[in-house]
Structures are given as structure tokens and as C-alpha cells.
Write a protein that holds these residues in place. Sequence first.
Motif, mmCIF file in Angstrom:
data_model
loop_
_atom_site.group_PDB
_atom_site.id
_atom_site.type_symbol
_atom_site.label_atom_id
_atom_site.label_comp_id
_atom_site.label_asym_id
_atom_site.label_seq_id
_atom_site.Cartn_x
_atom_site.Cartn_y
_atom_site.Cartn_z
ATOM 1 N N LEU A 21 0.831 -1.204 0.000
ATOM 2 C CA LEU A 21 0.000 0.000 0.000
ATOM 3 C C LEU A 21 0.866 1.255 0.000
ATOM 4 C CD1 LEU A 21 -2.783 1.305 0.142
ATOM 5 C CD2 LEU A 21 -2.708 1.055 2.632
ATOM 6 N N SER A 22 1.945 1.221 0.779
ATOM 7 C CA SER A 22 2.863 2.362 0.839
ATOM 8 C C SER A 22 3.521 2.601 -0.518
ATOM 9 C CB SER A 22 3.934 2.121 1.907
ATOM 10 O OG SER A 22 4.850 3.189 1.952
ATOM 11 N N ALA A 23 3.885 1.525 -1.205
ATOM 12 C CA ALA A 23 4.518 1.663 -2.522
ATOM 13 C C ALA A 23 3.548 2.281 -3.525
ATOM 14 C CB ALA A 23 4.994 0.297 -3.011
ATOM 15 N N LEU A 24 2.284 1.855 -3.459
ATOM 16 C CA LEU A 24 1.272 2.424 -4.354
ATOM 17 C C LEU A 24 1.053 3.901 -4.051
ATOM 18 C CD1 LEU A 24 -1.325 -0.504 -4.264
ATOM 19 C CD2 LEU A 24 0.188 0.093 -6.161
ATOM 20 N N HIS A 25 1.041 4.237 -2.768
ATOM 21 C CA HIS A 25 0.888 5.632 -2.365
ATOM 22 C C HIS A 25 2.019 6.485 -2.924
ATOM 23 C CE1 HIS A 25 2.129 8.772 0.625
ATOM 24 N NE2 HIS A 25 0.906 9.191 0.347
ATOM 25 N N GLN A 26 3.244 5.972 -2.846
ATOM 26 C CA GLN A 26 4.392 6.704 -3.359
ATOM 27 C C GLN A 26 4.293 6.912 -4.870
ATOM 28 O OE1 GLN A 26 6.933 8.337 -1.859
ATOM 29 N NE2 GLN A 26 5.721 7.936 -0.010
ATOM 30 N N GLN A 27 3.746 5.931 -5.569
ATOM 31 C CA GLN A 27 3.560 6.084 -7.016
ATOM 32 C C GLN A 27 2.637 7.255 -7.324
ATOM 33 O OE1 GLN A 27 2.496 2.491 -9.159
ATOM 34 N NE2 GLN A 27 3.764 1.223 -7.822
ATOM 35 N N LEU A 28 1.541 7.363 -6.554
ATOM 36 C CA LEU A 28 0.611 8.474 -6.773
ATOM 37 C C LEU A 28 1.240 9.805 -6.392
ATOM 38 C CD1 LEU A 28 -2.897 7.165 -5.628
ATOM 39 C CD2 LEU A 28 -1.949 7.299 -7.937
ATOM 40 N N VAL A 29 1.988 9.821 -5.308
ATOM 41 C CA VAL A 29 2.646 11.058 -4.871
ATOM 42 C C VAL A 29 3.580 11.576 -5.961
ATOM 43 C CG1 VAL A 29 4.311 12.040 -3.249
ATOM 44 C CG2 VAL A 29 2.463 10.580 -2.403
ATOM 45 N N VAL A 34 -1.147 13.302 -15.104
ATOM 46 C CA VAL A 34 -1.484 12.078 -15.830
ATOM 47 C C VAL A 34 -1.255 12.320 -17.318
ATOM 48 C CG1 VAL A 34 -3.294 10.422 -16.373
ATOM 49 C CG2 VAL A 34 -3.197 11.455 -14.103
ATOM 50 N N THR A 35 -0.521 11.412 -17.923
ATOM 51 C CA THR A 35 -0.218 11.524 -19.358
ATOM 52 C C THR A 35 -0.637 10.236 -20.066
ATOM 53 O OG1 THR A 35 2.004 10.566 -19.116
ATOM 54 C CG2 THR A 35 1.787 12.951 -18.776
ATOM 55 N N GLU A 36 -0.501 10.236 -21.378
ATOM 56 C CA GLU A 36 -0.803 9.028 -22.145
ATOM 57 C C GLU A 36 0.119 7.877 -21.744
ATOM 58 O OE1 GLU A 36 -3.191 8.269 -24.422
ATOM 59 O OE2 GLU A 36 -4.110 10.150 -23.781
ATOM 60 N N ARG A 37 1.326 8.209 -21.340
ATOM 61 C CA ARG A 37 2.307 7.171 -21.014
ATOM 62 C C ARG A 37 2.038 6.517 -19.664
ATOM 63 N NH1 ARG A 37 8.375 9.100 -21.906
ATOM 64 N NH2 ARG A 37 8.632 6.896 -21.346
ATOM 65 N N ASN A 38 1.499 7.279 -18.697
ATOM 66 C CA ASN A 38 1.333 6.703 -17.363
ATOM 67 C C ASN A 38 -0.121 6.433 -16.969
ATOM 68 O OD1 ASN A 38 0.202 9.171 -16.676
ATOM 69 N ND2 ASN A 38 1.923 9.862 -15.426
ATOM 70 N N GLN A 82 -7.285 18.120 -12.070
ATOM 71 C CA GLN A 82 -6.445 18.581 -13.171
ATOM 72 C C GLN A 82 -7.173 18.427 -14.507
ATOM 73 O OE1 GLN A 82 -2.702 16.524 -13.005
ATOM 74 N NE2 GLN A 82 -2.182 17.300 -10.966
ATOM 75 N N GLU A 83 -7.236 19.506 -15.235
ATOM 76 C CA GLU A 83 -7.984 19.506 -16.496
ATOM 77 C C GLU A 83 -7.431 18.502 -17.493
ATOM 78 O OE1 GLU A 83 -9.432 22.717 -19.929
ATOM 79 O OE2 GLU A 83 -8.435 23.401 -18.091
ATOM 80 N N GLN A 84 -6.099 18.301 -17.471
ATOM 81 C CA GLN A 84 -5.481 17.424 -18.467
ATOM 82 C C GLN A 84 -5.609 15.945 -18.129
ATOM 83 O OE1 GLN A 84 -3.898 19.371 -16.358
ATOM 84 N NE2 GLN A 84 -1.919 18.560 -15.680
ATOM 85 N N THR A 85 -6.100 15.615 -16.930
ATOM 86 C CA THR A 85 -6.276 14.212 -16.561
ATOM 87 C C THR A 85 -7.279 13.561 -17.503
ATOM 88 O OG1 THR A 85 -5.774 14.627 -14.236
ATOM 89 C CG2 THR A 85 -6.978 12.611 -14.737
ATOM 90 N N CYS A 86 -6.902 12.442 -18.089
ATOM 91 C CA CYS A 86 -7.749 11.807 -19.100
ATOM 92 C C CYS A 86 -8.996 11.188 -18.474
ATOM 93 C CB CYS A 86 -6.966 10.749 -19.873
ATOM 94 S SG CYS A 86 -6.313 9.432 -18.845
ATOM 95 N N VAL A 87 -9.996 10.937 -19.304
ATOM 96 C CA VAL A 87 -11.290 10.456 -18.831
ATOM 97 C C VAL A 87 -11.169 9.106 -18.136
ATOM 98 C CG1 VAL A 87 -13.594 9.695 -19.559
ATOM 99 C CG2 VAL A 87 -12.586 11.756 -20.545
ATOM 100 N N SER A 88 -10.340 8.216 -18.659
ATOM 101 C CA SER A 88 -10.226 6.878 -18.064
ATOM 102 C C SER A 88 -9.757 6.943 -16.617
ATOM 103 C CB SER A 88 -9.270 6.011 -18.889
ATOM 104 O OG SER A 88 -7.965 6.564 -18.907
#
Length: 248
Positions: A21-29, A34-38, A82-88
Motif C-alpha cells: 500500500l505504501s509503494a502504491l501511495h508513493q507512485q501516486l505522490v 497524468v499523461t498518455e504514457r502513465n 487537473q484539467e489534463q487528466t484523461c477520462v479513463s
Amino acid sequence: MKPWYQQLFKRDADKYTLAHLSALHQQLVKTTAVTERNKASVVETLRTIAELIIWGDKHDAAFFDFFLEKQVLAIFWRLLAQEQTCVSVKVQLLQTISILIQNIEAGPSVYFILSNNHINELIAHKFDFSHEELLAHYVSLLKAIALRLDAHTVQFFIGEAPTRAAAAPTALPALPAAAAAAASSSSSRFALFEEALKLWSHEERMVRTAVRTIVLTVVRVPDASVRAFVASSEPLNAVVIDALRSDF
């Protein structure tokens, strides 16, 4: 070499841990945008966090303590706003929060989620509802919140403006004295109720049905401030009159 099923159990054991859970949290931090790549990675991270929190709700309270301590809802809101965050990703964010509200057992955990002001910000956020899937998950979230409302939790969603005095509605003499007193101060916001009403006459039947369920659920909450707000709601009067006129 260990049998395949033992390797599978080990992977599951590693999955349901605070370290994961901590590792996932760090990924979000670390995800500043959000881009097409991530985007695929972000969606999977959000989905897994919901799974771990629900598992922890039944097996280990430390999981939800971590969720609160790290203010994970604030991270969700940062990405969603964030406006650029994609719909998915926005769809997954709405789904993740909805899943948490629906599946966490009643008690302090739900209380803490609903009391977070980011929930009100999310409800009032201007989404692009031309995306049908986004609209569907938004309405599902509103419904999940409405079904968790009671006389205590509803207070997180009603804000009053005491400087604006207004007479209690005379059309509903059956209101108790407490409700009439609450009505003397006009409510400045009740985002859950107001945003649901905006979708009352939506072209999609499933949306209309869900919205009516939300409104009826709110109206049934045994609280004087709710009754006062509903009694003085001009948007509610307008949509009900339009619906009756249409049916007639």
C-alpha cells in the motif's frame, strides 16, 4: 523449485501488506500529472488501492489508518481536478471512491471519508458529462453517498449562511419547530442534493432513475436542516412541476 500454487499464494501474501500500500501511495505522490504514457499505471494503482483498503477494513485497521494519515483522498482530488487528466483516470477515481463508500463497513471509516471536504469539492466539480461512462460513475458515486446519509453524516454536506435570514416556508405548516428554526437561515449549499437535481430531466432513463433515488433518499433523512432545505428548494419545485407538466 516451488509448486506454482505456492508461488501464487506468496504473491497474494505480498499483495495484502502495508508495504505494498505504501509503494502504491508513493507512485501516486510522484505522479504530478497524468499523461498518455502513465495513465494505465495510474488506473491500476487506483484500482489496487481500493482493493487493499477494503481488504484492510475487514482484516487490518492499519490499512485505513495509513489511508487517513497519508491523506490519500487529497491525492485523488489533486489528480481529478487537473484539467489534463484523461477520462479513463477520472472514471477510475470516481469508481474507486464509490467502491470505498459502498463497501467499507458502517462506522468510523465511512464517517472519516464522508467528513473529508474533498468529497464536497468532487461533487461540485464541473465534469464533462458528454462522456457517458464518466456521467454514469458520477451518478453512481452520488447514489453511494446518499445511501450512507443519516442525521449525523448529512451535516458534512449542508452548509448554511446565517447572515441571510429568510422566513420559513408557509406552504408546509407540518414542519416541526426545529425545522422552521433551521429554515430561518438559508442554506448556502447542499452540493449532493443540488447537483443531483441538475440531472433530474437527463435524456438517459438510467440517469433519471438514479437521480430520483438520490433525491428521495436525501428527503428521507430524519434531520430538521434537511427538511428545511428541501422545503425551501426552488430548483426542486421547478423540476417537479416540469415533470408533472410533462407527464400530464
